[in-house]
Design a protein around this motif. Sequence first.
Motif, short mmCIF file in Angstrom:
data_model
loop_
_atom_site.label_atom_id
_atom_site.label_comp_id
_atom_site.label_asym_id
_atom_site.label_seq_id
_atom_site.Cartn_x
_atom_site.Cartn_y
_atom_site.Cartn_z
N UNK A 79 0.86 -1.29 0.14
CA UNK A 79 0.15 0.12 0.05
C UNK A 79 1.00 1.24 0.01
N UNK A 80 1.16 1.98 -1.04
CA UNK A 80 1.87 2.97 -1.41
C UNK A 80 1.53 4.28 -0.20
N UNK A 81 0.40 4.10 0.39
CA UNK A 81 -0.01 5.06 1.24
C UNK A 81 1.02 5.09 2.54
N UNK A 82 1.27 3.82 2.88
CA UNK A 82 2.24 3.53 3.88
C UNK A 82 3.51 4.16 3.50
N UNK A 83 3.98 4.06 2.19
CA UNK A 83 5.24 4.56 1.98
C UNK A 83 5.42 6.12 2.19
N UNK A 84 4.18 6.65 1.80
CA UNK A 84 4.03 8.23 1.97
C UNK A 84 3.87 8.62 3.35
N UNK A 85 3.64 7.79 4.30
CA UNK A 85 3.64 7.90 5.63
C UNK A 85 5.22 7.85 6.17
N UNK A 86 5.97 6.95 5.59
CA UNK A 86 7.25 6.84 6.09
C UNK A 86 8.01 8.02 5.53
N UNK A 115 -0.73 4.20 -6.54
CA UNK A 115 0.23 5.45 -6.99
C UNK A 115 0.76 6.42 -5.98
N UNK A 116 2.01 6.68 -5.86
CA UNK A 116 2.81 7.77 -5.33
C UNK A 116 3.78 8.48 -6.03
N UNK A 183 11.46 4.42 0.52
CA UNK A 183 11.28 4.30 1.88
C UNK A 183 9.94 3.40 2.28
N UNK A 184 9.69 2.38 1.32
CA UNK A 184 8.61 1.78 1.46
C UNK A 184 8.76 0.67 2.85
#
Length: 358
Positions: A79-86, A115-116, A183-184
């Motif tokens: 879930x690329x939203x997690x990478x966004x948080x990282x 998508x990120x 940063x995933x």
Amino acid sequence: QVYKGYLGGVTNEEGKEQPVAIKVAHPRVRNTMEKDLGIMRYLAKSMERLPFGWGQKMKWNNLSGGVEEFATMLEPQLDLRNEANHIDRFNKDFAKQPDVIFPELVEGYEASKDVLVETFCSGVTLEDFCEQHKDDIELRARMCELGARTMCEMIFNNNFVHSDIHPGNILISPDNKLILLDCGIASEYSERDHDLAINVIAAFIRMDGRRAAEFLIENSNQHMQETTGEQALEVEEYLDEIAEISKTPVQGDFAFKKVTMYINYIMNSASKHHVRITPAFVSMALAIKVQEGIALKLNPHASIIRVANPIIMKAEAKRLRQGGFERWKTIADDTWRDFKVRRERERNARLLAEGQTS
């Protein structure tokens, strides 16, 4: 999959369209990863049932736990939203360290599951940097120290570790700043696991193997008491074995390559003495092991103790403020032990030197 794109109507300082990196999840990646993790879980369980003592060795090295720790790190990457948080967390953690760069989220392009959109970071690979500056030993040593300091800050102070650092995810900017990409996969540990991991690694950095072994046995016995009721075997022999590897005099201070020797030795000795290794320590140790190659590529004579010690002391002071008398007593005991260990190492070094000259 990562693509390079441009923001229409947005220009950079050079008057050109602003480049961005666009990460897109492959449509079959989730199904493929679930199958791979299922195979890994099956293999781990099977190996723990091997005859002739091999299964027992895998059990005490906690192979299944290691697979689950790996899954815990890997699955959020789907879930690329997690990478966004990282990305957001890393930028906050290193906001006061301008020499360390992470991609940033692009305003107006909210991350979705698939998508990120992030800023595009320009730089050269680690290998190209080393080739371009092969004669500039001072610059390469400085970059090595910056990388070591960054990793130590993540481990000891922030408790938020980039768990996918390798040469492919590292760039050096034109003004010699460290760029960390992808940063995933990041690790954040429970207070109990974080305390154990940094206590063990700090003890090894300070060359006190016996203290590290005491931490590992205490944690193992506590966990096994809560589950199977088993306890470590031949404790004094185990303490002596782990202590022995930190007594041998070495040239200079502690280097990353010393940690990798400790890790391999710990795993073998743990299976022999029924000391259960926590997955958090294994994953953190593996992150350090990857740094070995990176550090030595930049500076074959890398020495980390000068970088690590102030960060460890800062982390210990933070933990002291959060604890009470027992925490103070632990730090006092560790300080006294550090003094004795260093005295013993100096004595061993003198004896070795006398033996070589006689």
